[in-house]
Design a protein around this motif. Structure first.
Motif, short mmCIF file in Angstrom:
data_model
loop_
_atom_site.label_atom_id
_atom_site.label_comp_id
_atom_site.label_asym_id
_atom_site.label_seq_id
_atom_site.Cartn_x
_atom_site.Cartn_y
_atom_site.Cartn_z
N UNK A 219 -2.70 -39.12 18.42
CA UNK A 219 -2.29 -39.78 17.50
C UNK A 219 -2.38 -38.74 16.00
N UNK A 220 -3.13 -37.95 16.01
CA UNK A 220 -3.15 -36.85 15.18
C UNK A 220 -2.26 -35.28 15.36
N UNK A 221 -1.47 -35.25 16.55
CA UNK A 221 -0.97 -34.18 17.26
C UNK A 221 0.68 -34.68 16.78
N UNK A 222 0.84 -36.41 16.03
CA UNK A 222 1.83 -36.85 16.51
C UNK A 222 2.05 -37.67 17.05
N UNK A 223 1.84 -38.07 18.35
CA UNK A 223 2.38 -38.40 19.43
C UNK A 223 2.45 -39.95 19.00
N UNK A 224 2.97 -40.60 18.95
CA UNK A 224 3.98 -42.12 19.11
C UNK A 224 3.19 -42.42 19.94
N UNK A 225 2.45 -44.30 20.22
CA UNK A 225 2.56 -44.99 21.20
C UNK A 225 2.97 -46.40 21.34
N UNK A 226 3.47 -46.61 22.57
CA UNK A 226 4.58 -47.40 22.51
C UNK A 226 3.49 -48.58 23.88
N UNK A 227 3.96 -49.53 23.26
CA UNK A 227 3.01 -50.88 24.49
C UNK A 227 4.27 -51.46 25.13
N UNK A 228 3.62 -51.68 26.65
CA UNK A 228 4.57 -52.22 27.69
C UNK A 228 4.41 -51.51 28.73
N UNK A 229 4.61 -52.86 29.95
CA UNK A 229 4.94 -52.05 31.35
C UNK A 229 6.36 -51.37 31.29
N UNK A 230 6.60 -50.29 31.47
CA UNK A 230 8.13 -49.22 32.17
C UNK A 230 8.20 -49.91 33.32
N UNK A 231 9.62 -51.08 33.31
CA UNK A 231 9.81 -51.36 34.89
C UNK A 231 10.62 -50.83 35.67
N UNK A 232 11.53 -49.81 35.07
CA UNK A 232 12.49 -47.99 35.44
C UNK A 232 12.27 -47.53 34.40
N UNK A 233 13.12 -46.55 34.45
CA UNK A 233 12.64 -45.02 33.73
C UNK A 233 14.36 -44.70 32.87
N UNK A 234 15.02 -45.67 33.46
CA UNK A 234 16.73 -45.91 31.93
C UNK A 234 15.74 -47.16 30.75
N UNK A 235 14.84 -47.52 30.81
CA UNK A 235 14.46 -47.84 29.99
C UNK A 235 14.48 -46.96 28.83
N UNK A 236 13.66 -46.03 29.60
CA UNK A 236 12.42 -45.34 28.75
C UNK A 236 13.87 -44.14 28.08
N UNK A 237 13.78 -44.02 26.69
CA UNK A 237 14.18 -42.82 25.57
C UNK A 237 14.16 -41.50 25.75
N UNK A 238 14.30 -40.52 25.35
CA UNK A 238 14.01 -38.70 25.78
C UNK A 238 14.99 -37.94 26.63
N UNK A 239 14.71 -36.74 26.15
CA UNK A 239 15.24 -36.12 26.68
C UNK A 239 14.69 -35.27 27.89
N UNK A 240 13.32 -35.49 27.98
CA UNK A 240 12.95 -35.46 29.17
C UNK A 240 12.16 -36.60 29.78
N UNK A 241 11.54 -37.39 30.76
CA UNK A 241 10.24 -37.78 31.12
C UNK A 241 9.21 -37.67 32.08
N UNK A 242 8.16 -37.35 31.28
CA UNK A 242 6.76 -37.35 32.55
C UNK A 242 6.12 -38.53 32.90
N UNK A 243 6.20 -38.89 34.19
CA UNK A 243 5.76 -40.20 34.81
C UNK A 243 4.30 -39.66 34.53
N UNK A 244 3.42 -40.28 34.51
CA UNK A 244 1.58 -40.31 35.15
C UNK A 244 1.02 -41.24 34.53
#
Length: 336
Positions: free
Chosen positions: A169-194
């Motif tokens: 949080x101090x480094x500016x990371x935002x938190x989005x609650x909720x389960x991701x069902x597919x990668x196309x639901x996630x916006x961004x230039x890059x996705x890290x799946x962890x």
């Protein structure tokens, strides 16, 4: 409090090869990290410290993650391949050792004994671990004939995970609650799946398997060190004191998916733990839990191209999420 200074990232990554033009744009990216356990949060923090704009998508709050169940002693349990695990583990060992100087992190350096049940134990995990030596007879638990002594980081996840989240949080990371069902639901230039066990379905990978682990936490009678008996005749047993409690385990049931503690299993764990550490007898039970370790034949850490977008896979850490987290996060940042 979150860390005030940046832990150094690892050198050039040696995992999956980057595409020839992948370094053409090394400016800040919008990065979505899927997974809010220890690996996902560490990746998010490392990426934010590298200058990227980061969001963490998490299906569960940190107390409900598998990471929160772990005894979390530095030990590369059920993780492969060996060369990469040793490299990632060495980076994490260095970082966690430094973090132990700050009580707010929940990390402590504690001595302990790795019990030997065979004449020639496989100590593949010891390169880079300082102070490794044979255990003296008085340092062995009852019934053990030999062992290895060393001092390792023990991570109280009840303190460490919120510290890590606060650092994000101090480094500016935002938190989005909720389960991701597919990668196309996630916006961004890059996705890290962890996302641990939740990663496979996002990347069409069915090689992951849950390895169920049950623990019971007792009041700490003032134990000075941990004991790990991986090959005990009655089953895997570990006793990890954390000051406020002692984590006693455990089990490793491959394929089991239940998350409710089994009283019979708990009784067996306590019997084994008290046989190793008699001081535990009569100590009250403070809490109990079951976690599902995200096992895989090998840790998957590589950069892919999916739907015209870079995706970095980082999952399959088995019982070594904390142990490998900082090393893997540094490599993830390099791949991003």
């Amino acid at each position: 409090m979150p860390p005030a200074t940046r832990e150094p990232a690892a050198g050039p990554c040696t995992g999956a090869a980057l595409a020839p033009d992948s370094a053409a744009d090394d400016g800040p990216r919008d990065v979505a990290v899927v997974g809010g356990g220890v690996v996902g949060l560490t990746c998010a923090l490392e990426l934010a410290r590298s200058g990227h704009r980061v969001r963490v998508h998490t299906a569960d709050p940190w107390p409900a993650t598998t990471s929160a169940v772990a005894a979390a002693i530095w030990f590369p349990y059920r993780a492969a391949p060996v060369d990469a695990v040793l490299r990632w583990g060495a980076t994490s060992l260095e970082v966690l050792t430094r973090l132990a100087a700050d009580p707010a992190t929940g990390v402590r350096l504690r001595p302990g004994t790795f019990v030997h049940r065979t004449p020639e134990p496989d100590l593949w995990w010891t390169p880079g671990v300082p102070g490794v030596r044979p255990a003296a007879p008085e340092e062995l638990p009852p019934g053990a004939r030999a062992g290895t002594r060393c001092t390792l980081p023990v991570v109280d996840t009840g303190a460490y995970l919120p510290w890590l989240a606060a650092g994000c949080a101090s480094a500016g990371v935002a938190t989005v609650p909720g389960r991701v069902a597919a990668l196309d639901e996630v916006a961004g230039d890059v996705v890290v799946v962890a996302a641990g066990l939740g990663s496979g379905h996002l990347l069409d990978d069915d090689t992951g398997v849950p390895v169920q682990g049950q623990v019971v936490r007792l009041a700490d009678p003032g134990l000075s060190g941990w004991v790990l008996d991986q090959d005990g005749p009655a089953g895997l047993t570990y006793v990890v004191p954390r000051g406020r409690d002692v984590v006693c385990g455990g089990t490793a049931v491959e394929g089991a998916t239940g998350r409710e503690p089994d009283p019979r299993v708990e009784a067996a764990i306590l019997e084994r733990a008290c046989a190793l550490v008699p001081e535990l007898r009569g100590q009250p039970v403070l809490s109990r839990a079951v976690g599902l370790r995200p096992a895989r034949p090998t840790v998957r850490l590589e950069r892919l191209e999916i739907g015209g977008r870079p995706v970095v896979a980082c999952y399959g850490h088995g019982g070594a999420g904390v142990t490998l987290s900082w090393g893997c996060a540094a490599e993830v940042a390099g791949l991003v």
